[in-house]
Design an enzyme around this catalytic site. Sequence first.
Site, mmCIF file in Angstrom:
data_model
loop_
_atom_site.group_PDB
_atom_site.id
_atom_site.type_symbol
_atom_site.label_atom_id
_atom_site.label_comp_id
_atom_site.label_asym_id
_atom_site.label_seq_id
_atom_site.Cartn_x
_atom_site.Cartn_y
_atom_site.Cartn_z
ATOM 1 C CG HIS A 105 -8.606 0.009 4.663
ATOM 2 N ND1 HIS A 105 -8.073 0.129 3.406
ATOM 3 C CD2 HIS A 105 -7.560 -0.290 5.459
ATOM 4 C CE1 HIS A 105 -6.767 -0.093 3.450
ATOM 5 N NE2 HIS A 105 -6.430 -0.347 4.682
ATOM 6 C CD GLU A 131 -3.026 -0.821 2.303
ATOM 7 O OE1 GLU A 131 -4.207 -0.684 1.939
ATOM 8 O OE2 GLU A 131 -2.655 -0.744 3.497
ATOM 9 C CG HIS A 181 -2.696 3.091 5.876
ATOM 10 N ND1 HIS A 181 -4.030 3.446 5.879
ATOM 11 C CD2 HIS A 181 -2.669 1.754 5.618
ATOM 12 C CE1 HIS A 181 -4.762 2.377 5.613
ATOM 13 N NE2 HIS A 181 -3.963 1.340 5.459
ATOM 14 C CG HIS A 233 -5.590 -1.228 9.568
ATOM 15 N ND1 HIS A 233 -4.767 -2.310 9.347
ATOM 16 C CD2 HIS A 233 -5.551 -0.497 8.420
ATOM 17 C CE1 HIS A 233 -4.272 -2.249 8.126
ATOM 18 N NE2 HIS A 233 -4.730 -1.157 7.544
#
Lengths: 285, 285, 285, 285
Positions: C167, C78, C97, C99
């Site tokens: 996500h 990613e 980034h 989660h």
Amino acid sequence: MPDDLSDIRYQVALANRLLANEGVLDAFGHVSMRHPGDPGRYLLSRSRSPGLIEADDVLEFTLDSGPVEPPSVQLYAERVIHGCIYQARPDVMAVCHHHAPAVMPFCIAGVPIVPVFHLGAAGGETMPFWNQRDEFGDTNLLVVKPEEGRSLARALGSYAAVLMNHHGATVVGRDLRELVSRSIFMCHNAEYQLRAQLLGAQISGKVPTLTAGETRLAGVINAMPNVTNRTWEYWTLRLDKVGGLPPRAKARPRAASVQGKTSRKMPSRKATARGRSGGKKARTR
Amino acid sequence: MPDDLSDIRYQVALANRLLANEGVLDAFGHVSMRHPGDPGRYLLSRSRSPGLIEADDVLEFTLDSGPVEPPSVQLYAERVIHGCIYQARPDVMAVCHHHAPAVMPFCIAGVPIVPVFHLGAAGGETMPFWNQRDEFGDTNLLVVKPEEGRSLARALGSYAAVLMNHHGATVVGRDLRELVSRSIFMCHNAEYQLRAQLLGAQISGKVPTLTAGETRLAGVINAMPNVTNRTWEYWTLRLDKVGGLPPRAKARPRAASVQGKTSRKMPSRKATARGRSGGKKARTR
Amino acid sequence: MPDDLSDIRYQVALANRLLANEGVLDAFGHVSMRHPGDPGRYLLSRSRSPGLIEADDVLEFTLDSGPVEPPSVQLYAERVIHGCIYQARPDVMAVCHHHAPAVMPFCIAGVPIVPVFHLGAAGGETMPFWNQRDEFGDTNLLVVKPEEGRSLARALGSYAAVLMNHHGATVVGRDLRELVSRSIFMCHNAEYQLRAQLLGAQISGKVPTLTAGETRLAGVINAMPNVTNRTWEYWTLRLDKVGGLPPRAKARPRAASVQGKTSRKMPSRKATARGRSGGKKARTR
Amino acid sequence: MPDDLSDIRYQVALANRLLANEGVLDAFGHVSMRHPGDPGRYLLSRSRSPGLIEADDVLEFTLDSGPVEPPSVQLYAERVIHGCIYQARPDVMAVCHHHAPAVMPFCIAGVPIVPVFHLGAAGGETMPFWNQRDEFGDTNLLVVKPEEGRSLARALGSYAAVLMNHHGATVVGRDLRELVSRSIFMCHNAEYQLRAQLLGAQISGKVPTLTAGETRLAGVINAMPNVTNRTWEYWTLRLDKVGGLPPRAKARPRAASVQGKTSRKMPSRKATARGRSGGKKARTR
């Protein structure tokens, strides 16, 4: 079954620490055990946070909650909880009073804890609710007077545990291992019940429970020694991992001769006992 | 009661670390204590995360929150919270400002924290709510100006704690131990209140509280030294277990002669002090 | 600001580990930093769980997310998230980034995260929501293709963070410290928002937020170096306490001469750098 | 793939401990693996809490769940869960039965777990629900009889996991790594689903899920070896950090010659295996 009072004292200290390590007890709460040789007495620590209790802290009390020997230390104010229950319930060999975070919302909201999973059946189908106000009006919520202890014991009746309004819970068992297991699984049950209710609120607004038959059958399994021994071993090793086991009892005046002789004659005994209860030795395995 | 300012500084550092270890303070928040010998001064750390504070970080301030000695380090921007409360409340000897996760939902939703269990009575029957916007409009929400501090102190009034809109809480006590105990149990109370409300929402939509009488009676018990000493010991040993106790203060210019002489004359004093406050020595017991 | 790339690599590894230790990253997620000397490049680890990243794992990429040197290791699938944002936002110097459990309920329920406490203002007044389905239909939800990265960057616009449907989230900052601080406080904000909504549901059904003015003013304070430095120090010491700091980078082919000479000429430099970044040395203080 | 049964036993013990360390297993629950050389057998520990299992505890069973060698130790009462699933599902190579706190509210409320984030797709689009009462009426809720095991296997059908009314869940995988990954992410998914439902309750009363296409595409990615290897490495290092790795197996009668020779011929092999599985050696890196 340990064979002398010094080991019994160690087991009582250990039970207190196990429950502290699993989040049932914190700065407060206490675990007692009926005297194995004299049903008219029980064993309870001096006033101390449960996670810090050592075997030498554990004292003998008569069932009216007076200390057998004049104490030089401070005692728990709420020890009548223990004495009054041992008086009312000859089948009870161990008692735990606690304010576990998992049960507090139920004690506050006045919502009954009901069995929602197989291990939660350890608490039985019904858990009575005692409201100190009903008989005593405004109090500081502690159970200190004999009549308060007796009232609580009456509310407990023949059940496994009783919730106490805005205060906590008192749990009983037929031995220390059943008591510890029941206290911990009662907290898990309460956690799951709260979350299941939140999750299912939009469906029925009511948490589905075990049937009476399931509760009885699962309760029998939960109380079997191979189950309570396995959980006792598991929680003891968790406690050992964080360095939380009680130190082995030092010789006490009354127990000195017995313990002293034993040690001298059988120097390997202490190590054996340690291994059995998951002591320091176990860490190196 | 510690007998010189260097030990007082140690106690202030310890109180900060106890509250950090129990989840009341994190990167921010601070605990102060009124100067035991001069009610016109208070002791507060230089700007530092509470879990890292050492005795030497603790400085003296006048009640208008100016440092007594010109500082060479950065100071907390929000120290007027402390000064203004010590000015308004001669009975207050210790102040804690925090953003504990347990109270934030209440500060955000504008829902009052009410006493829901016996130890929660430490916070009193009512806890006022201060909305900085009412007097000052849009701000960065920090309490930095003297008029902001005075407004907060007025909102606190004669209560034990005040909630601050979208920001946190400020708690007061008659000594460090009562303050620490009250701050921690106020967080437990908030946690249980939230969960009790979720649990009982379908029954009444309202959380049952202690009565005024129960709150008063339980509050008296909670503030008794044997209770706050026991919880202080318990939290200190928990902090010690994770290696979090403050190091003993090094000699400071002003305190050097006293402390230095003492150490040289009585080499065992340090060990004694350590044992008393749960220091390294305690670990080997 | 560190003065050579080997220290930069260390800082990137450290930022990854800080966020892993605070519960923002777990087995997945990644932090990058724009190359301080070349705005057309960025620094990102090879594919590895963030808590395990070492300085030597941190590689250089061009803004189209190709590795500057042919890699012998696996790369994050990613990484276009980083490249496309650095292309679209010249002001952005660091990207994360993640989660995080705290934000997932919002990403799932499609509920916006709004500023509910002063430190939560770090995320800004508005946080856009990107639904990969809108442009790309059914995908595996990973952001792998350049057009997916560009779409995400468009959704981010000029904001501080963007939520990604089912996500996670992507957060940006003007330096690593602001990025880390913003990522952590965004999670705290989300936690408090969820709980405040549950708490206040029966009152209004809506969570009160900071005003636009409060968000702007508190946001300015939160981004000040004295604040982000203090939190960086705090989280570094927490990481150090659990033995989680990255090991100091070994000499790499390209960096060897510079680093090697420096070390030989100024043997005390390494120790200084360690002290500054909370390394092993710090433990003995 | 490990090349002899002693390493296989170690992997089974490790899988049990990984899941215990991540909160999926506690005092109860168990992980088995189909015998890599004989599809008519499977490997499962003797009755022991999963976090304590060592390679030597792992025994061989036939698919009717009888031990291959007469056991001198106690066996899990619920091992028919494993045998019956291996009989019904030739594609399944590993099975986990657990009572994870994250899934219990769903097992109690009767609410299905649905995929709500990309990693949660590992559990598939649908997760069947088995109610032991339907076929067997009141039981103690344990799955002990072969007909109970077969009923559970029928309910599982071709899915990745099955929820068990008031009891827990059973998860299957094509290898140990997929199984561990799926079990853990299923718990994360359940946590996020519960919180997303609470958060979004006032909007729609229903949790948005992945589409069927997203679930399939994300499920494929989640099962790729580079993903399950990375998570296995991550969870192994987390377990190692708390000192929880199983000790290397001692020589067993049957395996002694093979293992013994190997060790003598290739003294470096053990170290290599340790490094691969994140053993003690890894700590010094």
